[in-house]
Design a protein around this motif. Sequence first.
Motif, PDB file in Angstrom:
ATOM      1  N   UNK A   1      -2.846 -10.938 -11.373  1.00 49.65           N
ATOM      2  CA  UNK A   1      -4.206 -10.450 -11.236  1.00 49.65           C
ATOM      3  C   UNK A   1      -4.591  -9.962  -9.857  1.00 49.65           C
ATOM      4  N   UNK A   2      -3.591  -9.812  -8.953  1.00 50.93           N
ATOM      5  CA  UNK A   2      -3.907  -9.317  -7.614  1.00 50.93           C
ATOM      6  C   UNK A   2      -3.263  -7.951  -7.408  1.00 50.93           C
ATOM      7  N   UNK A   3      -4.026  -7.003  -6.929  1.00 56.27           N
ATOM      8  CA  UNK A   3      -3.525  -5.645  -6.709  1.00 56.27           C
ATOM      9  C   UNK A   3      -3.391  -5.395  -5.208  1.00 56.27           C
ATOM     10  N   UNK A   4      -2.152  -5.134  -4.807  1.00 56.13           N
ATOM     11  CA  UNK A   4      -1.829  -4.984  -3.390  1.00 56.13           C
ATOM     12  C   UNK A   4      -2.593  -3.834  -2.746  1.00 56.13           C
ATOM     13  N   UNK A   5      -2.991  -4.054  -1.511  1.00 56.11           N
ATOM     14  CA  UNK A   5      -3.636  -3.004  -0.729  1.00 56.11           C
ATOM     15  C   UNK A   5      -2.718  -2.523   0.397  1.00 56.11           C
ATOM     16  N   UNK A   6      -2.227  -3.441   1.204  1.00 53.94           N
ATOM     17  CA  UNK A   6      -1.392  -3.055   2.344  1.00 53.94           C
ATOM     18  C   UNK A   6       0.010  -2.629   1.899  1.00 53.94           C
ATOM     19  N   UNK A   7       0.650  -3.433   1.050  1.00 56.93           N
ATOM     20  CA  UNK A   7       2.038  -3.171   0.677  1.00 56.93           C
ATOM     21  C   UNK A   7       2.177  -1.816  -0.023  1.00 56.93           C
ATOM     22  N   UNK A   8       1.340  -1.553  -1.002  1.00 55.70           N
ATOM     23  CA  UNK A   8       1.439  -0.294  -1.736  1.00 55.70           C
ATOM     24  C   UNK A   8       0.993   0.899  -0.909  1.00 55.70           C
ATOM     25  N   UNK A   9       0.079   0.672   0.023  1.00 55.03           N
ATOM     26  CA  UNK A   9      -0.321   1.765   0.914  1.00 55.03           C
ATOM     27  C   UNK A   9       0.862   2.185   1.784  1.00 55.03           C
ATOM     28  N   UNK A  10       1.582   1.192   2.289  1.00 58.04           N
ATOM     29  CA  UNK A  10       2.782   1.490   3.076  1.00 58.04           C
ATOM     30  C   UNK A  10       3.833   2.193   2.251  1.00 58.04           C
ATOM     31  N   UNK A  11       4.005   1.742   1.013  1.00 59.02           N
ATOM     32  CA  UNK A  11       4.983   2.371   0.128  1.00 59.02           C
ATOM     33  C   UNK A  11       4.626   3.832  -0.143  1.00 59.02           C
ATOM     34  N   UNK A  12       3.349   4.111  -0.330  1.00 60.26           N
ATOM     35  CA  UNK A  12       2.930   5.488  -0.616  1.00 60.26           C
ATOM     36  C   UNK A  12       3.256   6.409   0.560  1.00 60.26           C
ATOM     37  N   UNK A  13       2.974   5.931   1.766  1.00 62.09           N
ATOM     38  CA  UNK A  13       3.289   6.736   2.947  1.00 62.09           C
ATOM     39  C   UNK A  13       4.785   7.028   2.994  1.00 62.09           C
ATOM     40  N   UNK A  14       5.600   5.996   2.823  1.00 62.16           N
ATOM     41  CA  UNK A  14       7.050   6.180   2.912  1.00 62.16           C
ATOM     42  C   UNK A  14       7.600   7.012   1.767  1.00 62.16           C
ATOM     43  N   UNK A  15       7.050   6.848   0.573  1.00 59.58           N
ATOM     44  CA  UNK A  15       7.512   7.644  -0.562  1.00 59.58           C
ATOM     45  C   UNK A  15       7.182   9.124  -0.389  1.00 59.58           C
ATOM     46  N   UNK A  16       6.134   9.427   0.370  1.00 63.46           N
ATOM     47  CA  UNK A  16       5.711  10.817   0.544  1.00 63.46           C
ATOM     48  C   UNK A  16       6.355  11.506   1.740  1.00 63.46           C
ATOM     49  N   UNK A  17       7.177  10.794   2.496  1.00 62.14           N
ATOM     50  CA  UNK A  17       7.719  11.376   3.725  1.00 62.14           C
ATOM     51  C   UNK A  17       8.706  12.514   3.468  1.00 62.14           C
TER      52      UNK A  17
END
Length: 460
Positions: A281-297
């Motif tokens: 029931x917890x949705x990540x804020x920091x971890x997934x934000x970091x992943x999005x940046x790296x996935x878009x590089x």
Amino acid sequence: MNLYEKIVNKEEKISLIGLGYVGMPIAVSFAKRVNVIGFDVSKEKMELYKSGIDPTKEVGNEVIKNTTVEFTSDEKKLREARFHIVAVPTPVKEDRTPDLTPIKSASRTLGKNLTKGSFVVYESTVYPGVTEEVCVPILEKESGLKCGVDFKVGYSPERINPGDKEHRLETIIKVVSGMDQETLDTVGKIYELVVDAGVYKAESIRVAEAAKVIENSQRDINIAFMNELSIIFNKMGIDTKAVLEAAGTKWNFLKFSPGLVGGHCIGVDPYYLTYKAEQMGYYSQIILSGRKINDDMGKYVAESIVKKMIKANKQINGSKVAIFGVTFKENCPDVRNTKVVDVIRELEEYGIEVKVVDPIADKDDLWHEYRINPCNAENIQGMDAVIFAVPHDEFKSIQLEDVKKMYRVTMPKYMGSEVFSEIAATSDQSTLEETNVLMDIKGIFNRKEAEDAGFLYWRL
């Protein structure tokens, strides 16, 4: 006599299930002290090992030739071992949720061949709970045995860094865990046979699972921060590497650098943690934000090279770009989840023909996974831009003058063909070229030297 003593006296064997970049070095290390069975479902891989060839390049052909590991694809051989280490990949699916298919399959295979009194240790990176909630039921179902009564289970996360000859199994503290004190003690003592740095005994399997999954998540977040800084500083016209070198003079500055974050660990493990968190029931804020940046590089890098080519008056559609390095990291043949491919695919969307040079990459995997055939550096000519994406040691001997020879020679608009031909026969190539676009993602070359040599230079 307990199991540890029997293994040391070579009365019992250890098995390694999964002989890739992690499992194979572990098997080889243990084989120096005890009897080891190395099992993998890939018959082709086993034939290479039996022939003394190391496709992973982790330990080298000479070590493989001389190891006493009994390489096999016959699952029934597992019945000869009583201490089993499972080291299979744990990738993610296209929707970025955990793909437990390999670890479930390995558990089924082992379960069919599990004998009473055995210990099973998982090394694969998983979210907390997988060992006891997913793997144990499979082992029990396939073997007909009862966990805690007929066999014991532990978890010891792999920390091998592919391509790294300094941080190896023997030199990295090994986290170990077990379902009870007996298991913990046995697992710890057996790993101490090969891990010179010693072991750390976690208080539970779930703690050990969680420790592993956050190690790479932490690196992922820090690199994402560096990538975001790189985007900001490039917009400001500031060299990111120069900024990091200046900031790095402070004693507590964390020395990370921007880059393409791929591979089977850093680019994957955070999704295991966030998947489990969402189930709770917890949705990540920091971890997934970091992943999005790296996935878009990959997309960002491709767009940046196109902008530089436009600035250099290059025709984009139909142009040619060479990319040096396609593996997920330097000096490692592993191409799994490499983000360099994201750059390639994005450039192809612009109608750009991409040539790949990588003497390190596993050519079979490169073709099987991405339908890419690498070429030799000597064949790189007539390029409109050159990208050094992965800093393999082999690339560091390449000089800027060598790079210059890779570009397309174009006739200046103010020259007629006769004048051009005459100059071409007598002049240095640099007098005839448009601006040479050079993207040096990890900074192999000196920026000032590259710019002084006439390159339109860019790096993260």
